[in-house]
Design a protein around this motif. Structure first.
Motif, short mmCIF file in Angstrom:
data_model
loop_
_atom_site.label_atom_id
_atom_site.label_comp_id
_atom_site.label_asym_id
_atom_site.label_seq_id
_atom_site.Cartn_x
_atom_site.Cartn_y
_atom_site.Cartn_z
N GLY A 1 -26.37 47.37 -45.01
CA GLY A 1 -26.72 46.02 -44.59
C GLY A 1 -26.71 45.03 -45.74
N LYS A 2 -25.87 45.29 -46.73
CA LYS A 2 -25.84 44.47 -47.94
C LYS A 2 -25.35 43.04 -47.68
N GLY B 1 -28.88 31.99 -47.13
CA GLY B 1 -28.88 31.06 -46.00
C GLY B 1 -27.48 30.61 -45.62
N VAL B 2 -26.45 31.29 -46.15
CA VAL B 2 -25.06 30.95 -45.82
C VAL B 2 -24.49 32.10 -44.99
N LYS B 3 -24.22 31.78 -43.73
CA LYS B 3 -23.90 32.84 -42.77
C LYS B 3 -22.72 33.74 -43.14
N GLU B 4 -21.63 33.13 -43.60
CA GLU B 4 -20.42 33.92 -43.85
C GLU B 4 -20.16 34.14 -45.33
N LEU B 5 -21.17 33.98 -46.17
CA LEU B 5 -20.94 34.07 -47.62
C LEU B 5 -20.38 35.45 -47.98
N ALA B 6 -21.12 36.49 -47.65
CA ALA B 6 -20.61 37.85 -47.85
C ALA B 6 -20.10 38.31 -46.49
N LYS B 7 -18.93 38.86 -46.48
CA LYS B 7 -18.33 39.26 -45.20
C LYS B 7 -19.02 40.51 -44.65
N THR B 8 -19.58 40.38 -43.47
CA THR B 8 -20.20 41.56 -42.84
C THR B 8 -19.13 42.29 -42.04
N SER B 9 -19.30 43.57 -41.93
CA SER B 9 -18.31 44.36 -41.21
C SER B 9 -18.97 45.59 -40.63
N GLN B 10 -18.53 45.96 -39.45
CA GLN B 10 -19.05 47.20 -38.86
C GLN B 10 -18.46 48.40 -39.59
N LYS B 11 -17.34 48.16 -40.26
CA LYS B 11 -16.65 49.27 -40.94
C LYS B 11 -17.23 49.43 -42.34
N PRO B 12 -17.90 50.56 -42.60
CA PRO B 12 -18.47 50.77 -43.93
C PRO B 12 -17.40 50.72 -45.01
#
Length: 203
Positions: A34-35, A44-55
């Motif tokens: 969940g990094k 507070g920036v939603k897309e700053l680090a790209k989240t992904s379901q793929k580890p």
């Protein structure tokens, strides 16, 4: 207080990181801990680090400039199951070089999934940081995914293990990216590290 957060650069070579002239705080953890969500919550920036379901999505050293004053760094996770041995060895070399050679690194947050019992890989990484003199603190993530009792139990068990290694437990924070839990505490701790770095620089 984080008012501004901007992406600066991604790379695989620690030597090509921005000039080490300002405080730098890094985030690292096992794949899928969940990094990215945590970094986005803290800044507070939603897309700053790209989240992904793929580890294993973060395969680069990502630098972000915060408040035009200090760097936040998103590091590749450790413990990838789905990559080749060569790839993994390259990542490990990149991460260890960055963590041991980066002169402006004030702190590294090791992210731990609060839903799990103590994991060997996390304890080994923490021990490595201690041995190499890398200044580490712990962030327990996903605290909203189970009862507070269960979170407390898992956190306590992990800290007990760290005390067996180090005699005393490192600084730690319990967070939830979804609920914003722990945000102010983590930012307060970072600001303290940044101020200490600035004070040392001005001496």
């Amino acid at each position: 207080m984080i008012k501004k957060a901007e992406f600066v650069v991604s790379n695989t070579n620690p030597e090509k990181c921005p000039k080490p002239d300002r405080a730098e705080i890094a985030f690292i953890g096992r794949s899928n801990v969940g990094k990215s969500s945590l970094i986005n919550m803290i800044t507070g920036v939603k897309e700053l680090a790209k989240t992904s379901q793929k580890p294993g999505k973060t395969q680069l050293i990502n630098h972000f400039m915060i408040n035009d004053q200090w760097y936040m760094v998103d590091l590749p996770g450790y413990g990838f199951a789905k990559v080749s041995k060569d790839t993994r060895e390259n990542w490990e070399k990149m991460i260890s070089t960055y963590l041991t050679k980066r002169t402006n690194l004030c702190g590294v947050f090791i992210l731990i999934d609060s839903r799990l019992e103590p994991q060997k890989i996390d304890l080994e990484f923490l021990l490595w940081c201690g041995t190499e003199g890398v200044p580490a603190a712990l962030i327990f993530t996903k605290a909203d995914k189970q009862s507070k009792t269960q979170t407390d139990k898992n956190v306590k068990a992990f800290l007990k293990k760290t005390e067996e290694i180090f005699e005393e437990a490192p600084d730690y924070f319990v967070t939830s990216a979804e609920k914003g839990q722990g945000k102010e505490e983590v930012i307060g701790f970072i600001e303290q590290l940044v101020e200490e770095f600035k004070a040392e620089q001005s001496n």
